[in-house]
Scaffold this motif. Structure first.
Motif, short mmCIF file in Angstrom:
data_model
loop_
_atom_site.label_atom_id
_atom_site.label_comp_id
_atom_site.label_asym_id
_atom_site.label_seq_id
_atom_site.Cartn_x
_atom_site.Cartn_y
_atom_site.Cartn_z
N TYR A 168 48.60 58.79 52.94
CA TYR A 168 47.84 57.97 53.63
C TYR A 168 46.92 58.93 54.77
CZ TYR A 168 49.78 53.76 52.00
OH TYR A 168 50.09 52.61 51.44
N ASN A 207 50.13 53.29 56.31
CA ASN A 207 51.62 52.29 55.83
C ASN A 207 52.59 52.88 56.79
OD1 ASN A 207 53.29 50.60 55.01
ND2 ASN A 207 52.69 51.16 52.76
N VAL A 218 57.57 49.18 55.39
CA VAL A 218 57.39 48.01 54.41
C VAL A 218 59.04 47.61 54.45
CG1 VAL A 218 56.61 46.81 52.37
CG2 VAL A 218 55.60 48.81 53.46
N GLN A 277 55.50 43.95 56.79
CA GLN A 277 54.62 45.29 56.85
C GLN A 277 54.17 45.80 58.06
OE1 GLN A 277 51.70 45.49 54.08
NE2 GLN A 277 51.67 47.77 53.98
N TYR A 287 51.43 48.35 59.77
CA TYR A 287 50.28 49.04 59.04
C TYR A 287 49.36 49.54 60.14
CZ TYR A 287 46.36 50.34 56.17
OH TYR A 287 45.22 50.94 55.25
N LEU A 317 50.51 42.92 61.14
CA LEU A 317 50.73 44.18 60.79
C LEU A 317 51.03 45.06 61.75
CD1 LEU A 317 47.56 44.76 58.29
CD2 LEU A 317 49.79 44.56 57.77
N CYS A 321 46.47 37.42 54.28
CA CYS A 321 46.61 38.84 54.17
C CYS A 321 45.25 39.31 53.19
CB CYS A 321 47.71 39.37 53.43
SG CYS A 321 47.55 41.11 53.04
N LYS A 335 41.63 41.39 54.20
CA LYS A 335 41.13 42.69 53.95
C LYS A 335 39.50 42.79 53.88
CE LYS A 335 44.34 44.50 50.94
NZ LYS A 335 44.65 45.67 50.00
N TRP A 376 40.94 48.90 52.98
CA TRP A 376 42.11 48.89 53.72
C TRP A 376 43.30 48.32 52.94
CZ3 TRP A 376 40.16 45.04 58.22
CH2 TRP A 376 39.08 46.01 59.01
N PHE A 409 46.67 47.77 52.96
CA PHE A 409 47.90 47.36 53.32
C PHE A 409 48.14 46.41 52.17
CE2 PHE A 409 45.24 43.87 54.67
CZ PHE A 409 44.42 44.29 55.61
N SER A 410 49.34 46.29 51.71
CA SER A 410 49.70 45.72 50.41
C SER A 410 49.94 44.17 50.44
CB SER A 410 50.90 46.31 49.73
OG SER A 410 52.11 45.81 50.46
N CYS A 411 49.10 43.29 50.06
CA CYS A 411 49.25 42.07 50.41
C CYS A 411 50.23 41.50 49.37
CB CYS A 411 47.88 41.31 50.24
SG CYS A 411 46.67 41.72 51.59
#
Lengths: 931, 776
Positions: free
Chosen positions: A578, A593, A596, A601, A603, A725, A736, A740, A745, A747-749
């Motif tokens: 990151y 990140n 998690v 999460q 972020y 976040l 989520c 975006k 971006w 972040f893991s949806c």
């Protein structure tokens, strides 16, 4: 012959003519920036014109404003302290900074790239709330257990809250309107990135706070300075500026940028003052000295004081030892060495250390080179051990038996004596011959081995000439004969003329990755120097002259540590999943990140409105200022307008601050993260609010307030939109994906659940679930849990195999070593002898109490863990023994070596410091050069 | 080029200087008697100055200096008759020009073309490989002296140019000679310009650029005249020559760029009284002279470069397939063949040159960091030939029995069958062993149809159009996975023991990743299993293709930039820029152990340190002047101050721009990169010496325009002390030069003791130094 400023000046009058005074280029600073009402109020109270009170530095706050400020602080506290205890597991770099707090509390020496102030504050909080330092902060997501982590998080959080009123006060002191100041403080409050950053045990929040504090105090000082210098208040503001500067730079070295900002501002002030011909040189000098004293000397003293505290606390040995010189190491508890005889004579039993590489002692062990002569290995080994002991014998004694020395009169070692070195444990002699060494296979290097056997006196290839390179200045004798610790000497091989040599080259695994020793015909001076660390001789009287390391004073330790930090910092160039480059920061291209777990999460991402507004303000400033310069060049008289002058100086200051906190990152090659932009972001936010002040300056107060309210509402809406976040709250996949806004971006949806309702079923993991049955090390309450298997619940693991998103990982801590090393250091940590038993009991427990699914999984891991613990325990024990008593059991060691060579490739007597040492030398050889 | 344009009596058409008889003259300070006398009675100078300032004397001085320069640079130029240092490269490049074989280098071609020309002129046939330092020229009968003469001539001609720069800048003959002597008697400049190296050319054209720019500036009151245009274009042209000689020449372009920007900024000033129209005319003129002209010239060099190098050579492999096909005799041109379905091929990665490889071993279930693999068959990158590198191209569509339909084309979807294990290449959503962010590659049994979709790959041939066939060697391609859009990628990371330390292959999330480029190295056999040599037969000798010059140029520029940045490997004589001005390190160019001869590039320590002192004095003067002005005091006479800021300031700019950027470069740096800066610092040194010796200067020196106001004139006068000091300094310089000459010329041989005595600084790493022996 470049075109220049000079060319456009009118021809100067001939010499001797009085020069006409230069026309005033800018109007004088306005003395009375107050409106009529305020001036009247001031006059009625009997203050000077233009001064409404004795309040600090021309800071004019209406009483109502204090209430407003209080309200803002309350809001900020609400936003930033909300559910501070969630998540109850380790987040991002808490891995490092939490660990450092543990080490402070355990007083184990460590090295870090950041100065100590912020870490000390965190430690203080932890200490007050009774943290015992036994939690290892090993991985992101590890659940806290008996750690007052909320108290620790309170430190950055509180400082984060305190940044908010500072933003308000700074803008007020900069002569902006209350509405503007309010806007700025709320922008800072609702900046998601700053909120996220300030809620965890990280150093950036203290850094931002002290940066903000410095700016505020400095602005206050400038206001004082404009009215009347050298008053009491003037001095107070100046001294506060200095202390605050010291605090910034004691948090992180990035604080140097703040120093640069204040420095530029100071130089500008002095330059203006210098051009004011009404100021006599004496007064100017006084101004200069006062600033030099408070802004240079004071911060340096503050900074050094922090390190003094740092050294006072960390007086025990720890995994940072390996980075420091041997002198430094001897200031640490548990690392000391008994006094040793000052003289070395024929027959002395010595340990010999390499000067330049921190590689350690001249060492041999009963293993042979796989190639070359296939004789016994000679290496450099960093730890004390009986295998480092050598006896010095006279090589010229004719037909002499090695015990000659016992009957002969004592013969001290003088330069150019021809000697043999006999390895005591294996009874072999230090030997060299015309065979290429195993790694440095070049013509000018010869192999060095141990050769011979008991009773065999050896051949001429065992003979070495002693050459004294340099003695100690304070010990005159040391230049004339060999003195322990004081004399640096070289050993020249009698037959081939090469010098005993070592360099930062590791032997392969068959040599336990110890450092190679060769005999070099073109030896670099520095790498062929050795010194005797310990010396004993049966014939020396017990009360003979003894020596020990000269312990470095504070200054020596301080400078050494600074160098280590500097070289390490510059070397942090590994990529991180990151990390980001500076050009992406103002565009907010991606975040970090942090954490998690459990479909939640954390972020790090900014508030898009605030962020882009601030970047736009910077851009707008550059454009407008550029146009103004061009216009001025073409003769437009914009700068005669007081409004332009006011906003120019105000925005100019903030812009310079932004530049100095941002642009230097471009020339840094090291790993950089989005959060490095935060100090610059603070300046940018203030600048954007100044822009607001300028744009709305002609509007009625009510309209201005309405515009501000709209902006604030949008900011708050943005904030809450991304707040899951920041807080690690439940969120849905759909929301989520909608959030975006930029493709980048990341972040893991996928990680979130489809519906809020599903979160109800998931209980955030609590330590209570699995902790109680696990016995702690040493059996004390609150001790360290021995194994951490309960963390790895299968679903998480499954997630790890997919590549949907990058795993949260902490920033690289160069001093920490990798995970495998961590496990070892745990076991080697000093703990009561009962340790072994307790651990085995701890192992047996979970398998009986946990559910069957879990046990199955654990069984696979257990043997490995058990094996590693059982291997390293006796080793550590043996290491300790070797440390404290010189008599050891070579047999056990040998057995250990054989048995666990595959587990411990580092060497027969591994210990955590060996790891640290190795890492240090590999990464930062320069740091090791000076001894 | 006139060498003394500035001497009184010339330029009288422009400079009808009224004796400084304005009304102010009476008020001069009595303290500054000398200065005021120069103001008042410009002819009232010391006899020596008058003598030296004549045109004749000036020519005599410069003639003597030039002659000496030729003598010093040509002295024993035939020694050593061996390849020295970078002659390895530049000699080789010259021979490539003569053989017309394509090569690749990071430097632009102009200087190397000159060498090629020189080699051709003296009859070099190009058949010498310049393989190692120390290879003998005489044994191979190479006319190397002729090639070395070129830099020696250019290096010698630099001396009169330096002299003229100072002369044009209004310094007296003595000062101009001083600057020239600093270069003339400098061991580093001499050593560098006696060998087949690019720096002499670079420095020569750089000094010409400075000279032309100064001439151009002096004509600023005669704007848009023919003469003005001439010097403007000359500046641009010489700039292009500089830039074309060596890549560092770009710094000269920056220097002139900055100076021009400052100049334009001045013209923009309202107080100059120019209209915006006038400003734009100036702007356009400079754009033409300093941007358009140089770029055209620069392109011309490359045009010639490509026109000369028409044959295949060592540089082929750097270039794209399209480029390579333009070269006669290129392997790609000869062996590139269209691929058909069911061909068995080996696939190579373009950057790391490893084969796509697989073997029966599986990925371990669990990696060290706790992540879990699919336990599939390993797919790796392997550097050596092996039957495990063989893959068969399997179609996903119906094929005709024979004919063109069987050819694999751009945008086709295909499968790759690993021949030895009969498994299909596959990738899926599992993290790769080393990179959690990338996808794992593995294979699956060809009969396992459940994973069919995961074995589909989209063939993306780079720079290809719809329907283009896939060719071996030349068809660089990316293989993009159909379901997940990752591209087959590898990087230099090696897998642990379980994969025999082979290179990791994984799926890069970026489907257009530049480094994910592969090509088919070889066609092993076609569908019948027969070696396909027969396919080659009906391929006639192909004509080289044509490629647009600009695309060739663009490609080469990009490669040059990349490789220049990539030159980071350490070199034993590479040094840090901070060492350069202080002459802390040199470079060992050549050694011969028998008579213990060596060439060691090191400057004249007296000259270099004088330059450093001069630079620091300059900074001191400027700082003091700034402070004094700030306090309303004007300690320096205006003409002198003017010269210090504008003229010497320009020299300092040249110095800084040619020096400071090296601090930001990570590439290998050598002390010879400082030589252009050193030249600039000698100019500064001359100017500072003038300031120290006297407070006078020739002023004004710019040619007065029709409307320019007359200014009180001043004449430089150093008196007797100037020539005396310069002569004394020259003597010391000369002694030092001779003392170090054995290292510069590589002859005579030195014994250990005298090598030690020539090692003036302990940081110089000379060869054959005697060991300090201690008696036992």
């Amino acid at each position: 012959m470049s075109g220049s400023v000079r060319a456009r000046r009118p021809a100067s009058p001939p010499l001797g003519l009085p020069r006409p005074a230069a026309p005033q280029r800018f109007p004088h600073a306005r003395q009375d920036h107050l409106d009529a009402d305020e001036r009247r109020v001031a006059a009625s109270r009997g203050f000077k014109p233009g001064r409404s009170s004795h309040s600090p530095g021309g800071l004019n706050l209406a009483p109502a404003e204090w209430k407003l400020l209080l309200l803002v602080v309350l809001v900020a506290s609400g936003v930033r302290l909300f559910r501070l205890s969630r998540p109850n597991s380790v987040v991002f770099d808490e891995v490092h900074f939490g660990k450092f707090a543990s080490k402070y509390i355990k007083t184990q020496y460590f090295v870090d790239v950041h100065p100590p102030l912020a870490k000390l504050l965190i430690t203080l909080a932890a200490f007050i709330f009774g943290y015992d330092g036994n939690f290892d902060f090993k991985d992101i997501g590890k659940v806290y257990d008996h750690v007052p982590y909320v108290a620790m998080r309170m430190v950055p959080a509180t400082l984060g809250v305190a940044t908010v009123p500072l933003a308000y006060l700074t803008l007020r002191a900069l002569d902006c309107r209350a509405t503007t100041a309010l806007l700025a403080s709320l922008f800072v409050t609702f900046e998601n990135g700053m909120v996220t950053q300030s809620r965890h045990i990280l150093l950036d929040s203290p850094l931002i706070f002290f940066t903000a504090l410095t700016v505020f105090v400095w602005v206050g000082f400038c206001n004082e300075d404009k009215f009347e210098p050298f008053t009491e208040m003037w001095w107070i503001w100046l001294i506060l500026s200095g202390l605050s500067l010291g605090a910034v730079v004691s948090c992180k070295w990035v604080g140097l940028f703040t120093i640069a900002t204040i420095g530029v501002s100071t130089i500008w002030q002095l330059w203006v003052l210098l051009g004011d011909l009404r100021t006599p040189p004496r007064t100017w000098m006084k101004h200069f000295l006062a600033r030099a004293l408070c802004l240079i000397v004071l911060p340096i003293l503050f900074y050094m004081a922090m390190f003094e505290i740092h050294f006072l606390i960390l007086n025990g040995s720890g995994d940072g030892d390996g980075f420091m010189s041997s002198e430094f190491q001897h200031t640490l508890g548990g690392r000391g060495m008994a006094d040793t005889f000052a003289d070395v004579a024929i027959g002395s039993e010595v340990s010999i250390r390499h000067v330049n590489t921190q590689g350690g002692y001249l060492h041999s062990h009963p293993h042979n080179y796989p190639g070359g002569s296939k004789q016994q290995q000679i290496t450099l080994y960093p730890h004390r051990d009986t295998n480092n002991l050598w006896r010095i014998l006279n090589a010229t004694a004719d037909g002499g038996h090695e015990s000659d020395w016992q009957s002969q009169p004592l013969q001290l070692l003088k330069p150019q004596m021809r000697i043999k070195l006999r390895h005591i444990e294996t009874d072999k002699a230090l030997h060299s011959h015309d065979v290429r060494p195993p790694v440095s296979d070049v013509d000018f290097q010869n192999e060095v081995s141990a050769y011979g056997m008991a009773g065999f006196i050896g051949d001429a290839n065992d003979d070495w000439y002693l050459e004294i390179a340099k003695g100690d200045k304070r010990d005159k004798e040391s230049g004339k004969r060999l003195r322990t610790l004081r004399t640096h000497f070289r050993l020249r091989h009698a037959l081939t003329g090469c010098y005993l040599f070592s360099h930062k080259v590791k032997l392969p695994e068959w040599g336990w990755e110890q450092q190679e020793v060769t005999c070099n015909k073109n030896a670099v001076m520095a790498n062929s120097l050795w010194f005797v660390e310990t010396s004993t001789h049966p014939l020396f009287p017990a009360d003979g002259p003894k020596v020990n390391y000269r312990l470095p004073g504070f200054l020596a330790k301080f400078t050494e540590l600074q160098q280590v930090m500097w070289t390490t910092n510059a070397g942090l160039t590994d990529r991180h999943t990151y990390d980001s480059r500076p050009d992406s920061w103002p565009r907010l291209r991606r975040g970090i990140n942090f954490w998690v777990k459990d479909h939640r999460q954390i972020y790090l991402i900014g508030n898009p409105l605030v962020w882009y507004l601030s970047s736009a303000a910077i851009f707008a400033y550059v454009v407008v200022r550029g146009i103004l310069i061009l216009r001025a060049k073409r003769g437009y008289r914009d700068f005669d307008n007081t409004k332009v002058v006011k906003y120019d100086s105000l925005c100019g200051f903030l812009f310079v601050g932004w530049c100095l906190h941002y642009l230097p990152f471009y020339i840094m090659g090291r790993q950089l993260f989005l959060h490095h932009y935060f100090p610059a972001l603070y300046f940018a936010i203030l600048l954007s609010c100044c822009g607001f002040d300028l744009v709305t300056s002609t509007l009625r107060p009510r309209v201005r307030l309405q515009i501000a309210a709209v902006l604030i509402i949008i900011a708050i809406w943005n904030f809450q939109y991304f707040s899951p976040l920041a807080y690690g709250n439940p969120w849905t996949k759909k929301k989520c994906y909608n959030a975006k806004w930029l493709k980048t971006w990341d972040f893991s949806c996928n990680d979130f659940l489809d519906d809020y309702a599903q979160y109800a079923g998931i209980v955030p993991p609590t330590p209570q679930r699995s902790e109680p049955p696990v016995a702690t090390v040493g059996g004390e309450p609150g001790g360290r849990p021995p194994v951490l298997v309960n963390d790895q619940i299968p679903p998480v693991e499954k997630e790890h195999t997919t590549v949907a998103f990058g795993k949260a990982e902490p920033g690289v801590d160069i001093f920490a070593g990798d995970a495998v090393k961590d496990i070892k250091s745990e076991h080697a940590a000093p703990s009561p002898p009962a340790e072994e038993k307790e651990i085995s009991s701890a192992f047996s427990k979970p398998s009986s109490t946990e559910t069957s699914v879990d046990t199955e999984k654990k069984k696979g891991e257990e043997p490995a863990n058990a094996a590693s613990s059982s291997t390293s325990e006796p080793i550590a024990a043996a290491g300790k023994e070797a440390d404290f008593s010189i008599q050891t059991h070579p047999a056990t060691e040998a057995k250990d070596e054989e048995g666990h060579a595959h587990k411990n490739p580092q060497g027969p007597l591994d210990e955590p410091a060996a790891e640290a040492n190795r890492a240090a030398k590999e990464l930062y050889p320069e740091a090791q050069h000076k001894v | 080029m006139s060498l003394s344009s500035n001497s009184p009596g010339r330029d009288t058409r422009n400079r009808k200087r009224p004796l400084a008889g304005s009304s102010n003259t009476g008020h001069f300070d009595t303290e500054d008697d000398h200065v005021s006398s120069i103001y008042n009675r410009p002819r009232n100078r010391s006899a020596v100055e008058k003598l030296l300032d004549t045109e004749k004397a000036s020519y005599a001085v410069v003639g003597a200096l030039t002659a000496l320069a030729f003598a010093l640079r040509f002295y024993k130029i035939n020694h050593p008759d061996q390849v020295v240092f970078d002659e390895v490269h530049f000699g080789k490049f010259a021979s490539y020009y003569i053989l017309r074989e394509y090569y690749f280098d990071v430097h632009p071609p102009f200087a190397k073309l000159l060498f090629g020309l020189a080699g051709w002129f003296v009859g070099f046939d190009g058949h010498f490989s310049f393989e190692n330092i120390g290879d003998s020229y005489t044994e191979a009968h190479i006319p190397y002296v002729g090639m070395r003469a070129l830099p020696a001539i250019l290096g010698s001609l630099t001396i009169p140019i330096v002299y003229s720069i100072m002369k044009e800048s209004g310094f007296s003959t003595v000062i101009a000679a001083f600057s020239a002597i600093l270069i003339l008697l400098d061991n580093a400049h001499v050593a560098q310009s006696r060998l087949i190296l690019l720096d002499a050319t670079l420095i020569f054209f750089m000094s010409l650029t400075i000279y032309s720019y100064i001439r151009f500036r002096k004509l600023r009151y005669w704007e848009f005249t023919a003469e003005w245009w001439f010097w403007l274009v000359a500046t641009g042209a010489f700039m292009a020559f500089t830039w074309g000689s060596k890549v560092n020449g770009i710094l000269t372009v920056f220097t002139i760029g900055i100076a021009v920007l400052v100049d334009l900024w001045d013209i923009l000033d309202i107080r100059k009284g120019y209209t915006m129209d006038h400003f734009w005319r100036h702007f356009a003129a400079r754009a033409v002279g300093l941007i358009v002209v140089p770029i055209c010239l620069y392109l011309t060099f490359f045009y010639v470069h490509f026109a000369v190098l028409t044959h295949s050579g060592t540089g082929d492999s750097f270039m794209s397939p399209a480029f390579q096909e333009t070269l006669i005799g290129n392997e790609m041109l000869l062996n590139s063949q269209e691929l058909r379905y069911y061909d068995t091929v080996t696939i190579k990665h373009k950057d790391t040159k490893v084969f796509l490889h697989s073997h029966p071993e599986k990925y371990p279930l669990k990696y060290d960091d706790g992540r879990i693999s699919s336990q599939g068959q390993q797919v790796t990158g392997y550097g050596h030939n092996d039957t495990n590198n063989e893959w068969q191209i399997i179609p996903t569509k119906a094929l005709p029995e024979t004919g063109r339909g069987r050819i694999v084309r751009h945008e086709d979807v295909l499968q790759l069958l690993h021949v030895n294990t009969q498994t299909f290449l596959l990738t899926h959503d599992v993290a790769s062993p080393l990179m959690p962010t990338n996808q794992e590659f593995t294979t699956v049994n060809m009969n396992d149809h459940s994973r069919h979709n995961d074995t589909l790959f989209h063939l993306n041939i780079i720079d290809a159009n719809e329907g283009d066939p896939w060719k071996s060697k030349s068809g660089h391609f990316r293989l993009v996975h159909v379901p997940t859009k990752v591209s087959l990628w590898t990087h230099s990371g090696t897998l642990p023991e379980w994969a025999f330390k082979q290179q990791e292959v994984n799926g890069n999330k970026n489907p257009t990743e530049k480094t994910a480029t592969w090509f088919v190295d070889e066609i092993i056999s076609d569908e019948t299993g027969i070696d396909i040599q027969n396919r080659t037969e009906h391929v006639a000798v192909k004509e080289p293709k044509k490629l647009n010059f600009f695309s060739k140029f663009g490609e080469l520029q990009l490669l040059m930039l990349q490789h220049n940045a990539g030159l980071t490997a350490s070199h034993p004589y590479a040094s840090n820029p901070i060492n350069w001005p202080f002459l802390l390190t040199g470079i060992s160019f050549w050694t011969e152990s028998e008579p213990q001869k060596q060439i060691y590039l090191i400057g004249n320590i007296i000259g270099w340190w004088s330059c450093v002192v001069a630079l620091s004095i300059y900074v001191g003067i400027i700082g003091a002047d700034l402070l004094a002005r700030r306090r309303g005091v004007a300690p320096i006479p205006d003409p002198v101050r003017n010269r210090l800021w504008n003229n010497t300031g320009f020299f300092v700019l040249v110095w800084a721009v040619h020096y400071i950027p090296f601090f930001l470069m990570n590439r290998q740096l050598f002390i010879h990169h400082y030589l252009p800066s050193h030249l600039a610092s000698t100019l500064v040194a001359g100017s500072v010496l003038n300031f120290v010796l006297s407070e006078t200067i020739n002023y004004p020196i710019s040619i007065r325009g029709p409307t320019t106001r007359a200014r009180p004139a001043m004449f430089s006068d150093l008196g007797l002390k100037g020539p005396v000091m310069v002569a004394a300094f020259t003597l010391v310089m000369f002694i030092m030069y001779v003392y170090m000459a054995a290292l510069t010329y590589g002859t005579p041989g030195l014994d250990g003791e005298s090598v030690n005595s020539k090692r003036l600084l302990s940081s110089w790493t000379l060869h054959f130094a005697a060991k300090k022996t201690e008696t036992i």
